[in-house]
Design a protein around this motif. Structure first.
Motif, PDB file in Angstrom:
ATOM      1  N   UNK A  21     -22.698   7.507   7.902  1.00 19.46           N
ATOM      2  CA  UNK A  21     -22.317   6.235   8.510  1.00 19.46           C
ATOM      3  C   UNK A  21     -22.578   5.070   7.564  1.00 19.46           C
ATOM      4  N   UNK A  22     -23.653   5.144   6.795  1.00 16.40           N
ATOM      5  CA  UNK A  22     -23.952   4.084   5.828  1.00 16.40           C
ATOM      6  C   UNK A  22     -22.879   4.019   4.745  1.00 16.40           C
ATOM      7  N   UNK A  23     -22.488   5.182   4.223  1.00 17.43           N
ATOM      8  CA  UNK A  23     -21.432   5.227   3.207  1.00 17.43           C
ATOM      9  C   UNK A  23     -20.110   4.727   3.763  1.00 17.43           C
ATOM     10  N   UNK A  24     -19.809   5.103   4.997  1.00 14.92           N
ATOM     11  CA  UNK A  24     -18.540   4.698   5.604  1.00 14.92           C
ATOM     12  C   UNK A  24     -18.512   3.195   5.858  1.00 14.92           C
ATOM     13  N   UNK A  25     -19.650   2.618   6.249  1.00 16.56           N
ATOM     14  CA  UNK A  25     -19.712   1.172   6.470  1.00 16.56           C
ATOM     15  C   UNK A  25     -19.505   0.426   5.152  1.00 16.56           C
ATOM     16  N   UNK A  26     -20.130   0.913   4.097  1.00 21.91           N
ATOM     17  CA  UNK A  26     -19.953   0.288   2.778  1.00 21.91           C
ATOM     18  C   UNK A  26     -18.511   0.424   2.312  1.00 21.91           C
ATOM     19  N   UNK A  27     -17.908   1.580   2.571  1.00 20.72           N
ATOM     20  CA  UNK A  27     -16.519   1.789   2.161  1.00 20.72           C
ATOM     21  C   UNK A  27     -15.594   0.800   2.856  1.00 20.72           C
ATOM     22  N   UNK A  28     -15.763   0.635   4.157  1.00 21.61           N
ATOM     23  CA  UNK A  28     -14.901  -0.291   4.903  1.00 21.61           C
ATOM     24  C   UNK A  28     -15.062  -1.714   4.391  1.00 21.61           C
ATOM     25  N   UNK A  29     -16.331  -2.122   4.177  1.00 23.95           N
ATOM     26  CA  UNK A  29     -16.591  -3.493   3.725  1.00 23.95           C
ATOM     27  C   UNK A  29     -15.966  -3.745   2.349  1.00 23.95           C
ATOM     28  N   UNK A  30     -16.169  -2.826   1.423  1.00 22.06           N
ATOM     29  CA  UNK A  30     -15.654  -3.024   0.069  1.00 22.06           C
ATOM     30  C   UNK A  30     -14.137  -2.874   0.038  1.00 22.06           C
ATOM     31  N   UNK A  31     -13.596  -1.994   0.880  1.00 24.63           N
ATOM     32  CA  UNK A  31     -12.139  -1.835   0.913  1.00 24.63           C
ATOM     33  C   UNK A  31     -11.467  -3.109   1.422  1.00 24.63           C
ATOM     34  N   UNK A  32     -12.044  -3.732   2.442  1.00 27.11           N
ATOM     35  CA  UNK A  32     -11.484  -4.989   2.945  1.00 27.11           C
ATOM     36  C   UNK A  32     -11.504  -6.052   1.865  1.00 27.11           C
ATOM     37  N   UNK A  33     -12.642  -6.167   1.165  1.00 26.04           N
ATOM     38  CA  UNK A  33     -12.750  -7.164   0.107  1.00 26.04           C
ATOM     39  C   UNK A  33     -11.802  -6.859  -1.053  1.00 26.04           C
ATOM     40  N   UNK A  34     -11.652  -5.593  -1.376  1.00 23.20           N
ATOM     41  CA  UNK A  34     -10.742  -5.207  -2.459  1.00 23.20           C
ATOM     42  C   UNK A  34      -9.309  -5.572  -2.106  1.00 23.20           C
ATOM     43  N   UNK A  35      -8.916  -5.323  -0.873  1.00 23.06           N
ATOM     44  CA  UNK A  35      -7.564  -5.665  -0.445  1.00 23.06           C
ATOM     45  C   UNK A  35      -7.352  -7.172  -0.445  1.00 23.06           C
ATOM     46  N   UNK A  36      -8.385  -7.930  -0.078  1.00 25.93           N
ATOM     47  CA  UNK A  36      -8.288  -9.387  -0.113  1.00 25.93           C
ATOM     48  C   UNK A  36      -8.076  -9.878  -1.546  1.00 25.93           C
ATOM     49  N   UNK A  37      -8.839  -9.317  -2.475  1.00 22.17           N
ATOM     50  CA  UNK A  37      -8.727  -9.731  -3.873  1.00 22.17           C
ATOM     51  C   UNK A  37      -7.377  -9.326  -4.457  1.00 22.17           C
ATOM     52  N   UNK A  38      -6.888  -8.148  -4.100  1.00 19.53           N
ATOM     53  CA  UNK A  38      -5.587  -7.701  -4.583  1.00 19.53           C
ATOM     54  C   UNK A  38      -4.474  -8.598  -4.052  1.00 19.53           C
ATOM     55  N   UNK A  39      -4.568  -8.973  -2.775  1.00 17.81           N
ATOM     56  CA  UNK A  39      -3.578  -9.866  -2.195  1.00 17.81           C
ATOM     57  C   UNK A  39      -3.619 -11.239  -2.863  1.00 17.81           C
ATOM     58  N   UNK A  40      -4.839 -11.713  -3.117  1.00 17.05           N
ATOM     59  CA  UNK A  40      -4.995 -13.011  -3.780  1.00 17.05           C
ATOM     60  C   UNK A  40      -4.441 -12.960  -5.199  1.00 17.05           C
ATOM     61  N   UNK A  41      -4.714 -11.866  -5.902  1.00 18.40           N
ATOM     62  CA  UNK A  41      -4.192 -11.727  -7.261  1.00 18.40           C
ATOM     63  C   UNK A  41      -2.668 -11.756  -7.265  1.00 18.40           C
ATOM     64  N   UNK A  42      -2.062 -11.034  -6.311  1.00 20.43           N
ATOM     65  CA  UNK A  42      -0.600 -10.981  -6.270  1.00 20.43           C
ATOM     66  C   UNK A  42      -0.002 -12.346  -5.932  1.00 20.43           C
ATOM     67  N   UNK A  43      -0.604 -13.045  -4.981  1.00 21.15           N
ATOM     68  CA  UNK A  43      -0.068 -14.347  -4.586  1.00 21.15           C
ATOM     69  C   UNK A  43      -0.223 -15.368  -5.698  1.00 21.15           C
ATOM     70  N   UNK A  44      -1.368 -15.359  -6.384  1.00 22.54           N
ATOM     71  CA  UNK A  44      -1.581 -16.334  -7.455  1.00 22.54           C
ATOM     72  C   UNK A  44      -0.717 -16.003  -8.674  1.00 22.54           C
ATOM     73  N   UNK A  45      -0.492 -14.707  -8.911  1.00 18.73           N
ATOM     74  CA  UNK A  45       0.388 -14.333 -10.023  1.00 18.73           C
ATOM     75  C   UNK A  45       1.808 -14.816  -9.751  1.00 18.73           C
ATOM     76  N   UNK A  46       2.227 -14.724  -8.486  1.00 18.14           N
ATOM     77  CA  UNK A  46       3.544 -15.243  -8.114  1.00 18.14           C
ATOM     78  C   UNK A  46       3.593 -16.753  -8.286  1.00 18.14           C
ATOM     79  N   UNK A  47       2.486 -17.413  -7.955  1.00 18.56           N
ATOM     80  CA  UNK A  47       2.432 -18.876  -8.101  1.00 18.56           C
ATOM     81  C   UNK A  47       2.520 -19.275  -9.563  1.00 18.56           C
ATOM     82  N   UNK A  48       1.924 -18.449 -10.431  1.00 20.16           N
ATOM     83  CA  UNK A  48       2.004 -18.740 -11.870  1.00 20.16           C
ATOM     84  C   UNK A  48       3.443 -18.677 -12.343  1.00 20.16           C
ATOM     85  N   UNK A  49       4.163 -17.638 -11.893  1.00 21.88           N
ATOM     86  CA  UNK A  49       5.560 -17.511 -12.283  1.00 21.88           C
ATOM     87  C   UNK A  49       6.403 -18.669 -11.784  1.00 21.88           C
TER      88      UNK A  49
END
Length: 210
Positions: free
Chosen positions: A32-60
């Motif tokens: 359960x501890x590993x799964x909680x960490x996975x969910x938390x980091x996966x959410x943050x990773x997806x947020x950062x990936x979305x932010x990277x994609x949106x800002x890269x589009x803004x650069x273009x």
């Protein structure tokens, strides 16, 4: 293979079923501890990936308008390291969870009766009558080893455990079965026997000169 959904959503129920049916103790708190960490980091990773994609589009878009993109690029660079670290951490957590799941035995079907060993098995059907012998019955490993036809000791040195070297009549039988399979499929099932060249040419070198 064990259903991953059971690990994620019903670890306590899974642990109880494993305990009663397999005598296996699942460390639920660690999972359960590993799964909680996975969910938390996966959410943050997806947020950062979305932010990277949106800002890269803004650069273009900014470049297309001839605008200064240095501020946006600095923003992207600021979270690039966090994204990389987050992706690495997420992969490590997934590997740990997978390692746990690979060590968990399969669950028996719900209609399988509980039992301590094979003596508790329930006979479903019987065909014929088992033969009775007036001598000690040996399995194929003992029979093969008696005449040196199955050599597990040499095979273990060559390839590891659970392999065997075939000799004499058993080796000929093995070859005959392979020959029978080839003859059957090429003679009756429409396959064509092919013997390719022993060596294969490498990738051709392309001439890049003008």
């Amino acid at each position: 293979m064990l259903d991953p959904a059971l690990l994620r959503h019903q670890p306590a129920d899974l642990a109880e079923r494993l305990r009663t049916s397999r005598g296996f103790e699942l460390d639920v708190s660690a999972l359960e501890s590993l799964e909680a960490d996975r969910k938390r980091i996966q959410v943050r990773t997806q947020e950062l990936q979305s932010l990277r994609n949106s800002r890269s589009k803004a650069i273009g878009q900014a470049k297309a308008k001839g605008e200064d993109v240095s501020a946006i690029m600095a923003e992207v660079a600021a979270f690039a390291d966090e994204l990389k670290a987050s992706e690495v951490a997420l992969d490590e957590l997934r590997e740990k969870i997978e390692a746990i799941s690979m060590g968990i035995p399969n669950l028996p079907a719900d209609d399988v009766p509980a039992g301590a060993d094979e003596n508790d098995n329930v006979e479903q059907a019987r065909w014929g009558t088992p033969r009775q012998f007036d001598f000690k019955v040996l399995d194929h490993v003992e029979l093969g080893a008696r005449n040196g036809w199955l050599d597990g000791e040499t095979a273990a040195k060559l390839s590891g455990s659970r392999f065997t070297v075939l000799r004499g009549p058993i080796a000929r039988l093995h070859r005959a079965l392979a020959q029978f399979m080839v003859d059957l499929h090429t003679g009756e099932h429409g396959y064509e026997e092919t013997n390719p060249a022993a060596e294969v040419r490498g990738r051709p070198v392309q001439d890049r000169r003008g």
